[in-house]
Design a protein around this motif. Structure first.
Motif, PDB file in Angstrom:
ATOM      1  N   ASN A  14       9.240   3.824  13.411  1.00  0.00           N
ATOM      2  CA  ASN A  14      10.421   3.242  14.056  1.00  0.00           C
ATOM      3  C   ASN A  14      10.909   4.128  15.201  1.00  0.00           C
ATOM      4  O   ASN A  14      11.075   5.331  15.039  1.00  0.00           O
ATOM      5  N   MET A  15      11.145   3.529  16.364  1.00  0.00           N
ATOM      6  CA  MET A  15      11.693   4.273  17.499  1.00  0.00           C
ATOM      7  C   MET A  15      13.078   3.747  17.885  1.00  0.00           C
ATOM      8  O   MET A  15      13.602   4.096  18.945  1.00  0.00           O
ATOM      9  N   ILE A  16      13.635   2.911  17.047  1.00  0.00           N
ATOM     10  CA  ILE A  16      14.981   2.396  17.331  1.00  0.00           C
ATOM     11  C   ILE A  16      15.964   3.485  16.913  1.00  0.00           C
ATOM     12  O   ILE A  16      16.006   3.870  15.740  1.00  0.00           O
ATOM     13  N   GLY A  17      16.736   3.973  17.872  1.00  0.00           N
ATOM     14  CA  GLY A  17      17.640   5.085  17.584  1.00  0.00           C
ATOM     15  C   GLY A  17      18.974   4.600  17.053  1.00  0.00           C
ATOM     16  O   GLY A  17      19.131   3.455  16.656  1.00  0.00           O
ATOM     17  N   GLY A  18      19.929   5.524  17.039  1.00  0.00           N
ATOM     18  CA  GLY A  18      21.289   5.155  16.651  1.00  0.00           C
ATOM     19  C   GLY A  18      21.608   5.525  15.222  1.00  0.00           C
ATOM     20  O   GLY A  18      20.780   6.061  14.491  1.00  0.00           O
ATOM     21  N   ALA A  19      22.841   5.219  14.857  1.00  0.00           N
ATOM     22  CA  ALA A  19      23.352   5.578  13.532  1.00  0.00           C
ATOM     23  C   ALA A  19      22.682   4.737  12.454  1.00  0.00           C
ATOM     24  O   ALA A  19      22.032   3.727  12.750  1.00  0.00           O
ATOM     25  N   ALA A  20      22.856   5.182  11.209  1.00  0.00           N
ATOM     26  CA  ALA A  20      22.312   4.434  10.074  1.00  0.00           C
ATOM     27  C   ALA A  20      22.838   3.002  10.127  1.00  0.00           C
ATOM     28  O   ALA A  20      24.022   2.764  10.340  1.00  0.00           O
ATOM     29  N   GLY A  21      21.961   2.069   9.959  1.00  0.00           N
ATOM     30  CA  GLY A  21      22.366   0.656  10.015  1.00  0.00           C
ATOM     31  C   GLY A  21      22.383   0.121  11.432  1.00  0.00           C
ATOM     32  O   GLY A  21      22.500  -1.081  11.655  1.00  0.00           O
ATOM     33  N   GLY A  22      22.248   1.019  12.435  1.00  0.00           N
ATOM     34  CA  GLY A  22      22.311   0.608  13.832  1.00  0.00           C
ATOM     35  C   GLY A  22      21.101  -0.170  14.293  1.00  0.00           C
ATOM     36  O   GLY A  22      21.109  -0.775  15.370  1.00  0.00           O
ATOM     37  N   ALA A  23      20.066  -0.169  13.487  1.00  0.00           N
ATOM     38  CA  ALA A  23      18.845  -0.886  13.863  1.00  0.00           C
ATOM     39  C   ALA A  23      18.956  -2.382  13.612  1.00  0.00           C
ATOM     40  O   ALA A  23      18.120  -3.145  14.103  1.00  0.00           O
ATOM     41  N   GLU A  24      19.987  -2.790  12.905  1.00  0.00           N
ATOM     42  CA  GLU A  24      20.023  -4.185  12.472  1.00  0.00           C
ATOM     43  C   GLU A  24      19.958  -5.207  13.620  1.00  0.00           C
ATOM     44  O   GLU A  24      19.196  -6.167  13.530  1.00  0.00           O
ATOM     45  N   PRO A  25      20.708  -4.997  14.724  1.00  0.00           N
ATOM     46  CA  PRO A  25      20.598  -5.987  15.813  1.00  0.00           C
ATOM     47  C   PRO A  25      19.185  -6.097  16.365  1.00  0.00           C
ATOM     48  O   PRO A  25      18.715  -7.194  16.673  1.00  0.00           O
ATOM     49  N   GLU A  26      18.514  -4.950  16.483  1.00  0.00           N
ATOM     50  CA  GLU A  26      17.132  -4.963  16.998  1.00  0.00           C
ATOM     51  C   GLU A  26      16.202  -5.674  16.016  1.00  0.00           C
ATOM     52  O   GLU A  26      15.309  -6.416  16.416  1.00  0.00           O
TER      53      GLU A  26
END
Ligand code: FAD
Length: 149
Positions: A14-26
Protein backbone atom coordinates in the motif's frame (compact mmCIF):
# COMPACT_ATOMS: atom_id res chain seq x y z
CA UNK A 1 -12.36 -26.46 -19.27
CA UNK A 2 -13.17 -23.12 -20.94
CA UNK A 3 -9.67 -22.40 -22.18
CA UNK A 4 -9.74 -18.66 -21.84
CA UNK A 5 -10.78 -18.54 -18.16
CA UNK A 6 -7.76 -17.45 -16.14
CA UNK A 7 -6.98 -16.51 -12.58
CA UNK A 8 -4.31 -14.01 -11.62
CA UNK A 9 -3.32 -13.52 -8.00
CA UNK A 10 -0.97 -10.81 -6.81
CA UNK A 11 0.09 -8.95 -3.71
CA UNK A 12 1.34 -5.38 -3.44
CA UNK A 13 2.39 -2.80 -0.92
CA UNK A 14 0.00 0.00 0.00
CA UNK A 15 1.28 3.47 -0.92
CA UNK A 16 -1.79 5.38 0.20
CA UNK A 17 -0.55 7.68 2.94
CA UNK A 18 -2.31 9.51 5.73
CA UNK A 19 -3.68 8.71 9.14
CA UNK A 20 -5.16 5.38 10.15
CA UNK A 21 -8.45 4.95 8.35
CA UNK A 22 -7.43 7.66 5.87
CA UNK A 23 -7.22 5.15 3.06
CA UNK A 24 -10.95 4.59 3.00
CA UNK A 25 -11.83 7.19 0.32
CA UNK A 26 -9.14 5.79 -1.97
CA UNK A 27 -10.31 2.24 -1.36
CA UNK A 28 -13.85 3.29 -2.17
CA UNK A 29 -12.61 4.82 -5.42
CA UNK A 30 -10.64 1.70 -6.33
CA UNK A 31 -13.68 -0.49 -5.67
CA UNK A 32 -15.92 1.86 -7.65
CA UNK A 33 -13.53 1.66 -10.62
CA UNK A 34 -13.32 -2.12 -10.36
CA UNK A 35 -17.06 -2.55 -10.05
CA UNK A 36 -17.68 -0.29 -13.04
CA UNK A 37 -14.91 -1.56 -15.31
CA UNK A 38 -14.62 -5.27 -14.55
CA UNK A 39 -18.15 -6.37 -15.54
CA UNK A 40 -17.67 -4.78 -18.98
CA UNK A 41 -14.86 -7.21 -19.73
CA UNK A 42 -16.09 -10.29 -17.86
CA UNK A 43 -13.66 -9.98 -14.96
CA UNK A 44 -14.66 -10.97 -11.42
CA UNK A 45 -12.58 -11.31 -8.28
CA UNK A 46 -11.73 -10.17 -4.80
CA UNK A 47 -9.57 -7.51 -3.22
CA UNK A 48 -8.11 -7.64 0.25
CA UNK A 49 -6.58 -4.71 2.09
CA UNK A 50 -4.92 -4.98 5.47
CA UNK A 51 -3.48 -1.50 5.84
CA UNK A 52 0.01 -2.44 4.70
CA UNK A 53 -0.72 -4.68 1.74
CA UNK A 54 -3.20 -5.48 -0.97
CA UNK A 55 -3.95 -8.93 -2.31
CA UNK A 56 -6.19 -9.37 -5.31
CA UNK A 57 -7.65 -12.19 -7.34
CA UNK A 58 -8.71 -11.37 -10.91
CA UNK A 59 -10.62 -13.98 -12.91
CA UNK A 60 -11.94 -13.93 -16.45
CA UNK A 61 -10.93 -14.33 -20.08
CA UNK A 62 -7.14 -14.23 -20.21
CA UNK A 63 -6.90 -11.13 -22.40
CA UNK A 64 -9.31 -9.21 -20.17
CA UNK A 65 -7.50 -10.22 -16.97
CA UNK A 66 -4.18 -9.11 -18.47
CA UNK A 67 -5.65 -5.82 -19.67
CA UNK A 68 -7.12 -4.97 -16.26
CA UNK A 69 -3.92 -6.04 -14.52
CA UNK A 70 -1.79 -3.85 -16.81
CA UNK A 71 -3.81 -0.85 -15.66
CA UNK A 72 -3.64 -1.87 -12.00
CA UNK A 73 0.14 -2.34 -12.16
CA UNK A 74 0.63 1.27 -13.22
CA UNK A 75 -1.39 2.61 -10.27
CA UNK A 76 0.75 4.62 -7.84
CA UNK A 77 -1.54 3.81 -4.93
CA UNK A 78 0.47 0.62 -4.53
CA UNK A 79 3.95 -0.68 -5.35
CA UNK A 80 6.02 -3.88 -5.31
CA UNK A 81 3.32 -5.71 -7.27
CA UNK A 82 4.19 -9.39 -7.12
CA UNK A 83 2.31 -12.01 -9.14
CA UNK A 84 1.82 -15.22 -7.16
CA UNK A 85 -0.18 -17.12 -9.72
CA UNK A 86 -1.53 -16.92 -13.24
CA UNK A 87 -3.22 -20.07 -14.43
CA UNK A 88 -6.12 -21.43 -16.40
CA UNK A 89 -9.00 -22.46 -14.16
CA UNK A 90 -12.16 -24.48 -14.62
CA UNK A 91 -14.48 -22.14 -12.79
CA UNK A 92 -14.49 -18.79 -11.07
CA UNK A 93 -13.88 -18.56 -7.34
CA UNK A 94 -15.92 -15.36 -6.97
CA UNK A 95 -18.61 -15.71 -9.64
CA UNK A 96 -21.04 -13.24 -8.08
CA UNK A 97 -18.62 -10.39 -7.44
CA UNK A 98 -17.27 -7.82 -9.89
CA UNK A 99 -14.88 -7.14 -7.00
CA UNK A 100 -15.55 -8.52 -3.53
CA UNK A 101 -13.78 -6.72 -0.72
CA UNK A 102 -12.38 -7.77 2.61
CA UNK A 103 -10.37 -5.39 4.65
CA UNK A 104 -10.04 -3.01 7.46
CA UNK A 105 -10.81 0.18 5.58
CA UNK A 106 -14.43 -0.38 6.43
CA UNK A 107 -15.70 1.81 9.21
CA UNK A 108 -15.99 -0.17 12.41
CA UNK A 109 -14.96 -3.40 10.75
CA UNK A 110 -11.56 -4.95 11.28
CA UNK A 111 -12.37 -8.33 9.89
CA UNK A 112 -9.13 -8.90 8.11
CA UNK A 113 -6.99 -7.51 10.91
CA UNK A 114 -8.63 -9.99 13.24
CA UNK A 115 -7.85 -12.93 10.97
CA UNK A 116 -4.32 -11.64 10.43
CA UNK A 117 -3.66 -11.60 14.14
CA UNK A 118 -4.88 -15.14 14.57
CA UNK A 119 -3.05 -16.63 11.61
CA UNK A 120 0.05 -14.44 11.39
CA UNK A 121 -1.21 -13.73 7.89
CA UNK A 122 1.35 -11.92 5.74
CA UNK A 123 0.06 -11.95 2.15
CA UNK A 124 3.48 -11.59 0.54
CA UNK A 125 4.68 -14.78 2.26
CA UNK A 126 1.80 -16.95 1.07
CA UNK A 127 1.58 -18.93 -2.13
CA UNK A 128 -1.23 -18.31 -4.60
CA UNK A 129 -3.34 -21.31 -3.65
CA UNK A 130 -3.23 -20.52 0.05
CA UNK A 131 -4.02 -16.86 -0.54
CA UNK A 132 -6.90 -17.80 -2.83
CA UNK A 133 -8.32 -20.14 -0.15
CA UNK A 134 -8.06 -17.52 2.59
CA UNK A 135 -9.63 -14.83 0.43
CA UNK A 136 -12.50 -17.10 -0.56
CA UNK A 137 -13.20 -18.01 3.06
CA UNK A 138 -13.06 -14.36 4.11
CA UNK A 139 -15.30 -13.20 1.30
CA UNK A 140 -17.88 -15.89 1.97
CA UNK A 141 -17.89 -15.02 5.66
CA UNK A 142 -17.57 -11.27 5.53
CA UNK A 143 -18.71 -9.74 2.27
CA UNK A 144 -22.14 -9.03 3.69
CA UNK A 145 -20.69 -7.39 6.78
CA UNK A 146 -18.08 -4.88 5.57
CA UNK A 147 -18.87 -1.19 5.36
CA UNK A 148 -17.11 -0.41 2.07
CA UNK A 149 -19.39 -1.63 -0.67
P1 FAD B 1 -11.77 6.04 -13.14
O1 FAD B 1 -12.27 4.80 -12.44
O2 FAD B 1 -12.77 6.88 -13.84
O3 FAD B 1 -10.99 6.90 -12.09
C1 FAD B 1 -11.69 7.24 -10.94
C2 FAD B 1 -10.86 8.14 -10.11
O4 FAD B 1 -9.68 7.48 -9.73
C3 FAD B 1 -10.46 9.43 -10.81
O5 FAD B 1 -10.72 10.49 -9.95
C4 FAD B 1 -8.99 9.29 -11.06
O6 FAD B 1 -8.31 10.52 -10.89
C5 FAD B 1 -8.57 8.32 -9.98
N1 FAD B 1 -7.50 7.49 -10.48
C6 FAD B 1 -7.53 6.73 -11.58
N2 FAD B 1 -6.36 6.10 -11.73
C7 FAD B 1 -5.59 6.49 -10.69
C8 FAD B 1 -4.28 6.20 -10.30
N3 FAD B 1 -3.51 5.39 -11.02
N4 FAD B 1 -3.80 6.77 -9.16
C9 FAD B 1 -4.54 7.61 -8.44
N5 FAD B 1 -5.81 7.95 -8.76
C10 FAD B 1 -6.31 7.39 -9.88
N6 FAD B 1 -9.35 -0.98 -11.63
C11 FAD B 1 -10.17 -1.81 -12.28
O7 FAD B 1 -10.73 -1.42 -13.33
N7 FAD B 1 -10.40 -3.08 -11.84
C12 FAD B 1 -9.81 -3.58 -10.71
O8 FAD B 1 -10.06 -4.73 -10.33
C13 FAD B 1 -8.93 -2.72 -9.99
N8 FAD B 1 -8.30 -3.15 -8.87
C14 FAD B 1 -7.39 -2.33 -8.26
C15 FAD B 1 -6.70 -2.80 -7.15
C16 FAD B 1 -5.74 -2.00 -6.54
C17 FAD B 1 -4.98 -2.53 -5.34
C18 FAD B 1 -5.49 -0.69 -7.02
C19 FAD B 1 -4.47 0.18 -6.34
C20 FAD B 1 -6.18 -0.21 -8.10
C21 FAD B 1 -7.15 -1.01 -8.73
N9 FAD B 1 -7.87 -0.55 -9.83
C22 FAD B 1 -8.73 -1.40 -10.50
C23 FAD B 1 -7.77 0.85 -10.30
C24 FAD B 1 -6.88 0.95 -11.50
O9 FAD B 1 -5.53 0.99 -11.11
C25 FAD B 1 -7.21 2.23 -12.28
O10 FAD B 1 -7.09 3.36 -11.44
C26 FAD B 1 -8.60 2.19 -12.82
O11 FAD B 1 -8.82 0.97 -13.49
C27 FAD B 1 -8.81 3.36 -13.77
O12 FAD B 1 -10.11 3.25 -14.18
P2 FAD B 1 -10.75 4.37 -15.09
O13 FAD B 1 -9.85 4.63 -16.24
O14 FAD B 1 -12.15 3.93 -15.35
O15 FAD B 1 -10.67 5.62 -14.17
Amino acid sequence: MPESLHRLIYTSRNMIGGAAGGAEPEIRQILASARRNNPRVGVTGALMFNGGCFAQVLEGPRAAVEQVFERIQRDHRHSEVSVLQIAGVERRGFPGWSMAFVGRAAEGADTFGHVAEESGFEPALLDGDRLFGILRDLVLEEEGATGVR
